[in-house]
Write a protein that holds these residues in place. Structure first.
Motif, PDB file in Angstrom:
ATOM      1  N   ILE A   1     -30.065 -17.750 -21.230  1.00  0.00           N
ATOM      2  CA  ILE A   1     -29.262 -16.649 -21.764  1.00  0.00           C
ATOM      3  C   ILE A   1     -27.846 -17.098 -22.103  1.00  0.00           C
ATOM      4  O   ILE A   1     -27.175 -17.742 -21.288  1.00  0.00           O
ATOM      5  CB  ILE A   1     -29.172 -15.482 -20.755  1.00  0.00           C
ATOM      6  CG1 ILE A   1     -30.544 -15.144 -20.174  1.00  0.00           C
ATOM      7  CG2 ILE A   1     -28.508 -14.272 -21.395  1.00  0.00           C
ATOM      8  CD1 ILE A   1     -31.483 -14.453 -21.111  1.00  0.00           C
ATOM      9  N   PHE A   2     -27.401 -16.755 -23.308  1.00  0.00           N
ATOM     10  CA  PHE A   2     -25.982 -16.861 -23.662  1.00  0.00           C
ATOM     11  C   PHE A   2     -25.457 -15.436 -23.780  1.00  0.00           C
ATOM     12  O   PHE A   2     -26.017 -14.620 -24.510  1.00  0.00           O
ATOM     13  CB  PHE A   2     -25.781 -17.609 -24.976  1.00  0.00           C
ATOM     14  CG  PHE A   2     -24.334 -17.833 -25.314  1.00  0.00           C
ATOM     15  CD1 PHE A   2     -23.687 -19.000 -24.924  1.00  0.00           C
ATOM     16  CD2 PHE A   2     -23.608 -16.875 -26.005  1.00  0.00           C
ATOM     17  CE1 PHE A   2     -22.344 -19.203 -25.224  1.00  0.00           C
ATOM     18  CE2 PHE A   2     -22.272 -17.062 -26.309  1.00  0.00           C
ATOM     19  CZ  PHE A   2     -21.631 -18.228 -25.915  1.00  0.00           C
ATOM     20  N   ILE A   3     -24.373 -15.131 -23.045  1.00  0.00           N
ATOM     21  CA  ILE A   3     -23.898 -13.751 -22.938  1.00  0.00           C
ATOM     22  C   ILE A   3     -22.610 -13.554 -23.718  1.00  0.00           C
ATOM     23  O   ILE A   3     -21.659 -14.326 -23.589  1.00  0.00           O
ATOM     24  CB  ILE A   3     -23.657 -13.385 -21.459  1.00  0.00           C
ATOM     25  CG1 ILE A   3     -24.970 -13.499 -20.674  1.00  0.00           C
ATOM     26  CG2 ILE A   3     -23.083 -11.972 -21.343  1.00  0.00           C
ATOM     27  CD1 ILE A   3     -24.783 -13.396 -19.167  1.00  0.00           C
ATOM     28  N   ILE A   4     -22.585 -12.505 -24.536  1.00  0.00           N
ATOM     29  CA  ILE A   4     -21.378 -12.094 -25.249  1.00  0.00           C
ATOM     30  C   ILE A   4     -20.943 -10.740 -24.704  1.00  0.00           C
ATOM     31  O   ILE A   4     -21.664  -9.746 -24.845  1.00  0.00           O
ATOM     32  CB  ILE A   4     -21.624 -11.986 -26.760  1.00  0.00           C
ATOM     33  CG1 ILE A   4     -22.104 -13.323 -27.330  1.00  0.00           C
ATOM     34  CG2 ILE A   4     -20.349 -11.529 -27.478  1.00  0.00           C
ATOM     35  CD1 ILE A   4     -22.479 -13.261 -28.805  1.00  0.00           C
ATOM     36  N   ALA A   5     -19.785 -10.699 -24.070  1.00  0.00           N
ATOM     37  CA  ALA A   5     -19.246  -9.452 -23.524  1.00  0.00           C
ATOM     38  C   ALA A   5     -18.098  -8.993 -24.416  1.00  0.00           C
ATOM     39  O   ALA A   5     -17.129  -9.721 -24.613  1.00  0.00           O
ATOM     40  CB  ALA A   5     -18.751  -9.665 -22.089  1.00  0.00           C
ATOM     41  N   THR A   6     -18.223  -7.802 -24.980  1.00  0.00           N
ATOM     42  CA  THR A   6     -17.161  -7.268 -25.830  1.00  0.00           C
ATOM     43  C   THR A   6     -16.292  -6.313 -25.030  1.00  0.00           C
ATOM     44  O   THR A   6     -16.758  -5.645 -24.103  1.00  0.00           O
ATOM     45  CB  THR A   6     -17.745  -6.541 -27.055  1.00  0.00           C
ATOM     46  OG1 THR A   6     -18.547  -5.437 -26.635  1.00  0.00           O
ATOM     47  CG2 THR A   6     -18.587  -7.488 -27.879  1.00  0.00           C
ATOM     48  N   MET A   7     -15.000  -6.254 -25.409  1.00  0.00           N
ATOM     49  CA  MET A   7     -14.047  -5.461 -24.626  1.00  0.00           C
ATOM     50  C   MET A   7     -12.823  -5.154 -25.464  1.00  0.00           C
ATOM     51  O   MET A   7     -12.561  -5.816 -26.473  1.00  0.00           O
ATOM     52  CB  MET A   7     -13.639  -6.234 -23.371  1.00  0.00           C
ATOM     53  CG  MET A   7     -12.959  -7.560 -23.681  1.00  0.00           C
ATOM     54  SD  MET A   7     -13.033  -8.728 -22.310  1.00  0.00           S
ATOM     55  CE  MET A   7     -14.783  -9.112 -22.294  1.00  0.00           C
ATOM     56  N   ALA A   8     -12.053  -4.153 -25.021  1.00  0.00           N
ATOM     57  CA  ALA A   8     -10.817  -3.806 -25.703  1.00  0.00           C
ATOM     58  C   ALA A   8      -9.621  -4.544 -25.102  1.00  0.00           C
ATOM     59  O   ALA A   8      -8.708  -4.934 -25.813  1.00  0.00           O
ATOM     60  CB  ALA A   8     -10.574  -2.303 -25.644  1.00  0.00           C
ATOM     61  N   LEU A   9      -9.612  -4.746 -23.793  1.00  0.00           N
ATOM     62  CA  LEU A   9      -8.500  -5.412 -23.123  1.00  0.00           C
ATOM     63  C   LEU A   9      -8.967  -6.689 -22.443  1.00  0.00           C
ATOM     64  O   LEU A   9      -8.896  -7.764 -22.991  1.00  0.00           O
ATOM     65  CB  LEU A   9      -7.858  -4.452 -22.115  1.00  0.00           C
ATOM     66  CG  LEU A   9      -7.224  -3.190 -22.726  1.00  0.00           C
ATOM     67  CD1 LEU A   9      -6.752  -2.243 -21.622  1.00  0.00           C
ATOM     68  CD2 LEU A   9      -6.066  -3.561 -23.629  1.00  0.00           C
ATOM     69  N   PHE A  10      -9.464  -6.578 -21.224  1.00  0.00           N
ATOM     70  CA  PHE A  10      -9.954  -7.741 -20.494  1.00  0.00           C
ATOM     71  C   PHE A  10     -11.029  -7.272 -19.523  1.00  0.00           C
ATOM     72  O   PHE A  10     -11.158  -6.093 -19.230  1.00  0.00           O
ATOM     73  CB  PHE A  10      -8.827  -8.417 -19.716  1.00  0.00           C
ATOM     74  CG  PHE A  10      -8.523  -7.718 -18.403  1.00  0.00           C
ATOM     75  CD1 PHE A  10      -8.981  -8.248 -17.210  1.00  0.00           C
ATOM     76  CD2 PHE A  10      -7.814  -6.527 -18.369  1.00  0.00           C
ATOM     77  CE1 PHE A  10      -8.719  -7.594 -16.014  1.00  0.00           C
ATOM     78  CE2 PHE A  10      -7.542  -5.883 -17.182  1.00  0.00           C
ATOM     79  CZ  PHE A  10      -7.989  -6.420 -15.995  1.00  0.00           C
ATOM     80  N   SER A  11     -11.803  -8.217 -19.009  1.00  0.00           N
ATOM     81  CA  SER A  11     -12.797  -7.842 -18.005  1.00  0.00           C
ATOM     82  C   SER A  11     -12.822  -8.800 -16.830  1.00  0.00           C
ATOM     83  O   SER A  11     -13.342  -8.476 -15.776  1.00  0.00           O
ATOM     84  CB  SER A  11     -14.191  -7.792 -18.636  1.00  0.00           C
ATOM     85  OG  SER A  11     -14.645  -9.100 -18.903  1.00  0.00           O
ATOM     86  N   GLY A  12     -12.261  -9.989 -17.013  1.00  0.00           N
ATOM     87  CA  GLY A  12     -12.343 -10.975 -15.941  1.00  0.00           C
ATOM     88  C   GLY A  12     -13.668 -11.697 -15.970  1.00  0.00           C
ATOM     89  O   GLY A  12     -13.772 -12.836 -16.415  1.00  0.00           O
TER      90      GLY A  12
ATOM     91  N   THR B   1     -31.515 -18.214 -16.467  1.00  0.00           N
ATOM     92  CA  THR B   1     -30.412 -19.169 -16.391  1.00  0.00           C
ATOM     93  C   THR B   1     -29.400 -18.838 -17.477  1.00  0.00           C
ATOM     94  O   THR B   1     -29.766 -18.714 -18.657  1.00  0.00           O
ATOM     95  CB  THR B   1     -30.907 -20.605 -16.595  1.00  0.00           C
ATOM     96  OG1 THR B   1     -31.857 -20.929 -15.581  1.00  0.00           O
ATOM     97  CG2 THR B   1     -29.739 -21.583 -16.548  1.00  0.00           C
ATOM     98  N   THR B   2     -28.140 -18.700 -17.091  1.00  0.00           N
ATOM     99  CA  THR B   2     -27.085 -18.445 -18.076  1.00  0.00           C
ATOM    100  C   THR B   2     -26.517 -19.774 -18.549  1.00  0.00           C
ATOM    101  O   THR B   2     -26.017 -20.559 -17.743  1.00  0.00           O
ATOM    102  CB  THR B   2     -25.969 -17.585 -17.476  1.00  0.00           C
ATOM    103  OG1 THR B   2     -26.507 -16.343 -17.037  1.00  0.00           O
ATOM    104  CG2 THR B   2     -24.879 -17.313 -18.503  1.00  0.00           C
ATOM    105  N   ILE B   3     -26.592 -20.024 -19.852  1.00  0.00           N
ATOM    106  CA  ILE B   3     -26.120 -21.301 -20.391  1.00  0.00           C
ATOM    107  C   ILE B   3     -24.698 -21.205 -20.934  1.00  0.00           C
ATOM    108  O   ILE B   3     -24.077 -22.232 -21.222  1.00  0.00           O
ATOM    109  CB  ILE B   3     -27.059 -21.812 -21.494  1.00  0.00           C
ATOM    110  CG1 ILE B   3     -27.128 -20.807 -22.647  1.00  0.00           C
ATOM    111  CG2 ILE B   3     -28.438 -22.099 -20.935  1.00  0.00           C
ATOM    112  CD1 ILE B   3     -27.911 -21.313 -23.848  1.00  0.00           C
ATOM    113  N   GLY B   4     -24.175 -19.981 -21.075  1.00  0.00           N
ATOM    114  CA  GLY B   4     -22.810 -19.834 -21.577  1.00  0.00           C
ATOM    115  C   GLY B   4     -22.389 -18.386 -21.632  1.00  0.00           C
ATOM    116  O   GLY B   4     -23.212 -17.468 -21.507  1.00  0.00           O
TER     117      GLY B   4
END
Length: 253
Positions: A78-89, A105-108
């Motif tokens: 899995i490659f994960i893209i997290a979208t946000m307006a400010l930040f998420s950590g 398994t997360t590859i990125g």
């Protein structure tokens, strides 16, 4: 490879589709609401997964989807893209840790700032020009990340221990109940609502129904803001008291 996303106003869908394009591969992307998705997950090992961060956490609807179909994730990359307006950590880290429980398994990971979708909070709003520039910057970041993945050195934003601490103490610890349960705070202004039914069709939770010639909420809102941002009469609110701006990705293209 396939793309999977949950998207309220189109930000996460846009990012997943752009990422696949920049990888120069022929691959389809699917909403978690798509009836064809489960078979496609079964048939593919590599997955690009996008979603909007809520209070440094994963939306309730997405967590429930992953748990419900827990047997599908074993052996997936899995490659994960997290979208946000400010930040998420650790936006990508939250999804990564959940998927790891089921053998993935997360590859990125990639954190992408996009125009805010919370249409009823003035403090979060920016100008049209600002948001259009934000989308341009997002595409550049996605392009670079796709190149790195192709060369075997994918970015790993939000996946480390420090990111976990920032996400926990930055937001999640104080707003944990916001995403652990569905909310009953959605409000429909009966005086403005014309009962057109558009919000009913858009809701991924089937939370909105017509009763006594009025649209009402069943208290199962996942805070995706689709209804708020698409109501033609701006009659729906969630966190704020009135709609300040309706935001969908097409507006900033």
């Amino acid at each position: 490879m396939i793309g999977i996303y949950f998207s309220g106003t189109g930000n996460s869908r846009y990012c997943v589709e752009k990422f696949l394009q920049k990888c120069d591969i022929i691959a389809n992307s699917y909403s978690i609401e798509n009836s064809e998705l489960l078979q496609n997950i079964h048939n593919h090992e590599d997955i690009i997964f996008g979603y909007p961060v809520q209070y440094s956490n994963v939306p309730k609807i997405l967590k429930d989807f992953i748990i419900k179909h827990s047997t599908l994730w074993n052996g997936k990359r899995i490659f994960i893209i997290a979208t946000m307006a400010l930040f998420s950590g650790d936006g990508s880290g939250m999804l990564s840790r959940t998927l790891k429980k089921y053998g993935a398994t997360t590859i990125g990971g990639l954190h992408v700032r996009m125009p805010d979708s919370i249409g009823d909070e003035k403090i979060l709003k920016h100008s049209l020009e600002y948001n259009r520039k934000l989308v341009i910057k997002a595409e550049k970041k996605i392009t670079e990340a796709a190149k790195k993945l192709k060369y075997g050195v994918p970015p790993k934003e939000g996946l480390g221990f420090l990111s976990h601490i920032v996400g926990l103490f930055g937001q999640r610890l104080y707003f944990i109940n916001k995403t652990n349960v569905y909310t009953d705070k959605l409000k429909i202004n009966a005086e403005e609502c014309v009962v057109c039914g558009k919000c009913i069709d858009l809701c991924p939770m089937k939370n909105l129904v017509i009763k006594n010639d009025m649209i009402v909420s069943n208290g199962q809102c996942t805070m995706c803001y689709r209804c708020v941002n698409n109501c033609t009469k701006q009659a729906i609110t969630l966190l704020g008291k009135k709609v300040v701006e309706q935001s969908n990705i097409e507006k900033y293209m």
